[in-house]
Design an enzyme around this catalytic site. Structure first.
Site, PDB file in Angstrom:
ATOM      1  N   HIS A   1       5.834   7.245  -1.197  1.00  0.00           N
ATOM      2  CA  HIS A   1       5.266   8.304  -0.352  1.00  0.00           C
ATOM      3  C   HIS A   1       5.215   7.917   1.122  1.00  0.00           C
ATOM      4  CE1 HIS A   1       2.217   5.426  -1.212  1.00  0.00           C
ATOM      5  NE2 HIS A   1       1.478   5.899  -0.235  1.00  0.00           N
ATOM      6  N   ASP A   2       5.639   6.696   1.460  1.00  0.00           N
ATOM      7  CA  ASP A   2       5.653   6.254   2.860  1.00  0.00           C
ATOM      8  C   ASP A   2       7.071   6.155   3.413  1.00  0.00           C
ATOM      9  OD1 ASP A   2       2.872   5.843   2.742  1.00  0.00           O
ATOM     10  OD2 ASP A   2       3.110   3.746   2.137  1.00  0.00           O
TER      11      ASP A   2
ATOM     12  N   ASP B 205      -4.200   3.732  -8.336  1.00  0.00           N
ATOM     13  CA  ASP B 205      -4.034   3.143  -7.011  1.00  0.00           C
ATOM     14  C   ASP B 205      -5.419   2.712  -6.531  1.00  0.00           C
ATOM     15  OD1 ASP B 205      -3.028   2.601  -4.418  1.00  0.00           O
ATOM     16  OD2 ASP B 205      -1.590   4.238  -4.635  1.00  0.00           O
TER      17      ASP B 205
ATOM     18  N   ASP C  79      -3.375  -1.394  -2.973  1.00  0.00           N
ATOM     19  CA  ASP C  79      -2.908  -1.006  -1.638  1.00  0.00           C
ATOM     20  C   ASP C  79      -3.097  -2.142  -0.630  1.00  0.00           C
ATOM     21  OD1 ASP C  79      -2.043   1.295   0.072  1.00  0.00           O
ATOM     22  OD2 ASP C  79      -3.954   0.906   1.083  1.00  0.00           O
TER      23      ASP C  79
ATOM     24  N   GLU D 228       0.728  -4.227  -3.282  1.00  0.00           N
ATOM     25  CA  GLU D 228       1.556  -3.755  -2.170  1.00  0.00           C
ATOM     26  C   GLU D 228       1.403  -4.751  -1.037  1.00  0.00           C
ATOM     27  OE1 GLU D 228       2.309  -0.082   0.891  1.00  0.00           O
ATOM     28  OE2 GLU D 228       0.324  -0.870   0.519  1.00  0.00           O
TER      29      GLU D 228
END
Ligand code: TEU
Length: 557
Positions: free
Chosen positions: A324-325, A99, A200, A251
């Protein structure tokens, strides 16, 4: 399909290290814990792991605030532990995707520390500074985590931009030195042998340079898919991604199809694929996340149709429900009690059989649920705690109402520890877990799932296998068969040899679909079902669908 495009038939597993497996008694997961679970991932059959950030970080945003891109957070282990994970994963044929968070750094990063309070610092221009207006920030842009997107540097009386927490300062990509450093960072990991990168909020890196007030919104239209974003991505791609053959997934926050067609164009000049989140806003009425709401099924289907038909032949998307969000999907769109098994499987099939690369978030493969926290003290997430402060302490929402909203919407819903078995702390740690564990772990856990051939785990394993063996799942076109149906997401995947009919009942109520005339009396093979496989079937005009039923029928042309 070339070996270079391995990710088109692959399934990727996302690991949130803090909540995956603790090899000691710290109460939070670590890299050695991940290495110890590679056989489990091998059994599931995933091709790659996306590791959310493991770099040195003060962990204000659980690692999305990076203080040193070249170091491993000691709480997660050492660089040796990382090298060992990489080597062992590769031995088992599992690739590793890192990431990369380069829209912003932690304010603890040495660049920011040098820039803070010193206009002469060589790193001042690594960030975005503006003078205030009458003691206020220079424009009205809002942070995604609530409040102004600007924070004051008292020593120089200028504000720096932070689109996320105030401890996450946005980098100034207009500065070529920033871009050179970003390339160095990514190349460091590519040279180590990592196979790819998840980038990200990468579509927020180019800001409109007049930094104007946004009179109709929170500022996002001035930096989302911004003026130079494609140029920047091409620059990084040419310098690193293409050189190392890295797979990349961007993302993309609040993006558009048109931009994603370019980000993920098949010429591979920018990225391999994109994550967009439009299908996960179907329970945000009028775009508002912080409210309790049911999901809009008609809207969900429209979004799938728009993206599936719009990317086909032009670009490539990631397929996913969870990360994870996001809250757990079986609690969000399914039924996590009476139809737990059926709805978890139906939701999986509904996205995995579309075109794109599927992602599984740790625990999704065993149908993990939201934990149903009832106390504010159970929450850890910076966004959830900020929103509580803004809406309850400084706003008009009542405590009880906010607790109900957090129970549905908080990012912590997905961050509770992986449920490995029915032992203490679900087998996650022998210490005190950093965040609570869902009470259902004695029933919902990996060990129990592995012992039951009908479990959600084996259904995911089968979806991963089918993707590799049934080409139409990868290359077929997509047509919505029943756009008006109030319960069924039914679509047809088609290539020159085959058709794959995928039917998914999103509700706990039986329903019917009427197939078009041209399908009646065709013979096909059921390749997937959550109510027992029937093998060869002859299609009838009407098909009854049980609660949360999913079925996929392969028809040779
Ligand atoms: O998330 C970016 C993002 O836009 C979200 O999904 C975000 O969590 C949502 O807007 C909140 O309502 C990425 C990471 O996945 C997230 O964990 C980080 O907090 C964020 O970027 C900042 O780095």
């Amino acid at each position: 399909m070339s070996q270079q495009d391995w990710w088109k038939t692959a399934t990727i597993y996302q690991i949130y290290p803090k909540s995956f497996c603790d090899s000691s008694d710290k109460g939070m997961g670590d890299i050695k814990g991940i290495t110890s679970k590679l056989d489990y991932l091998g059994l599931l059959g995933v091709d790659a792991i996306w590791l959310t950030p493991v770099y040195a970080s003060p962990m204000i945003d659980n690692g999305y605030d990076i203080a040193d891109y070249y170091a491993i957070n000691p709480d997660f282990g050492s660089m040796e532990d990382f090298d060992e994970l990489l080597e062992q994963a590769h031995q088992k044929g599992i690739r590793i995707i890192m990431d990369i968070v380069v829209n912003h750094t932690s304010t603890q990063h040495e660049w920011f520390q040098s820039a803070l309070g010193d206009k002469q610092s060589p790193y001042r221009d690594y960030y975005i500074w503006k003078p205030g207006r009458n003691g206020q920030a220079s424009n009205n842009w809002q942070s995604k985590f609530g409040g102004s997107a600007w924070a004051l540097d008292e020593a120089t009386d200028e504000y720096y931009l932070h689109l996320f927490a105030k401890e996450q300062a946005d980098l100034n990509w207009e500065n070529p030195a920033v871009r050179e450093d970003v390339k160095r960072v990514i190349e460091f990991w590519a040279q180590k042998g990592v196979d790819g990168f998840r980038l990200d909020v990468i579509n927020l890196i180019s800001k409109q340079q007049d930094f104007a007030d946004d009179h109709i919104g929170d500022g996002r239209r001035f930096y989302t898919d911004g003026p130079r974003v494609h140029e920047y991505l091409q620059e990084i791609s040419e310098a690193v991604f293409q050189k190392y053959g890295s797979v990349t997934v961007g993302e993309m926050s609040s993006t558009t199809l048109e931009h994603c067609q370019q980000y993920s164009a098949l010429d591979n000049k920018e990225l391999s694929m994109v994550f967009n989140f439009h299908h996960l806003k179907v329970d945000y009425p009028n775009g508002e996340k912080w409210t309790k709401a049911d999901f809009d099924f008609a809207q969900l289907k429209q979004i799938f149709n728009h993206w599936q038909t719009g990317l086909n032949g032009k670009g490539w998307g990631a397929l996913f429900w969870c990360n994870h969000d996001q809250p757990r999907i079986v609690s969000r769109l399914g039924n996590d009690t009476r139809y737990h098994n059926e709805s978890a499987k139906m939701l999986a099939a509904s996205v995995h059989l579309m075109q794109g690369t599927p992602y599984i978030f740790q625990g999704e493969e065993i149908g993990m649920t939201n934990p149903g926290f009832t106390e504010l003290s159970q929450y850890r997430d910076v966004e959830s705690l900020n929103m509580y402060k803004l809406m309850v302490e400084e706003g008009t929402t009542s405590h009880d109402e906010m607790m109900a909203i957090l129970q549905q919407k908080s990012r912590d819903n997905s961050r509770t520890p992986m449920q490995w078995n029915s032992n203490t702390n679900a087998g996650f740690t022998s210490g005190t877990p950093w965040i609570g564990i869902a009470e259902n772990y004695p029933e919902i856990n990996a060990q129990t799932a592995l012992q039951d051939q009908q479990s959600v785990f084996y259904f995911y394993k089968e979806l991963i296998r089918l993707r590799k063996t049934v080409p139409v799942i990868t290359d077929g076109s997509y047509t919505d068969m029943f756009p008006e149906h109030e319960q069924v997401h039914g679509y047809l995947r088609e290539n020159t040899d085959t058709m794959l009919l995928c039917l998914n009942n999103y509700f706990g109520k039986e329903t019917e679909v009427a197939l078009p005339e041209s399908f009646v009396a065709l013979t096909g093979q059921q390749i997937l079902s959550n109510y027992g496989l029937e093998g060869t079937v002859t299609l009838d005009k009407k098909m009854v669908m049980k609660p949360y039923e999913t079925v996929a029928i392969l028809i040779n042309k």
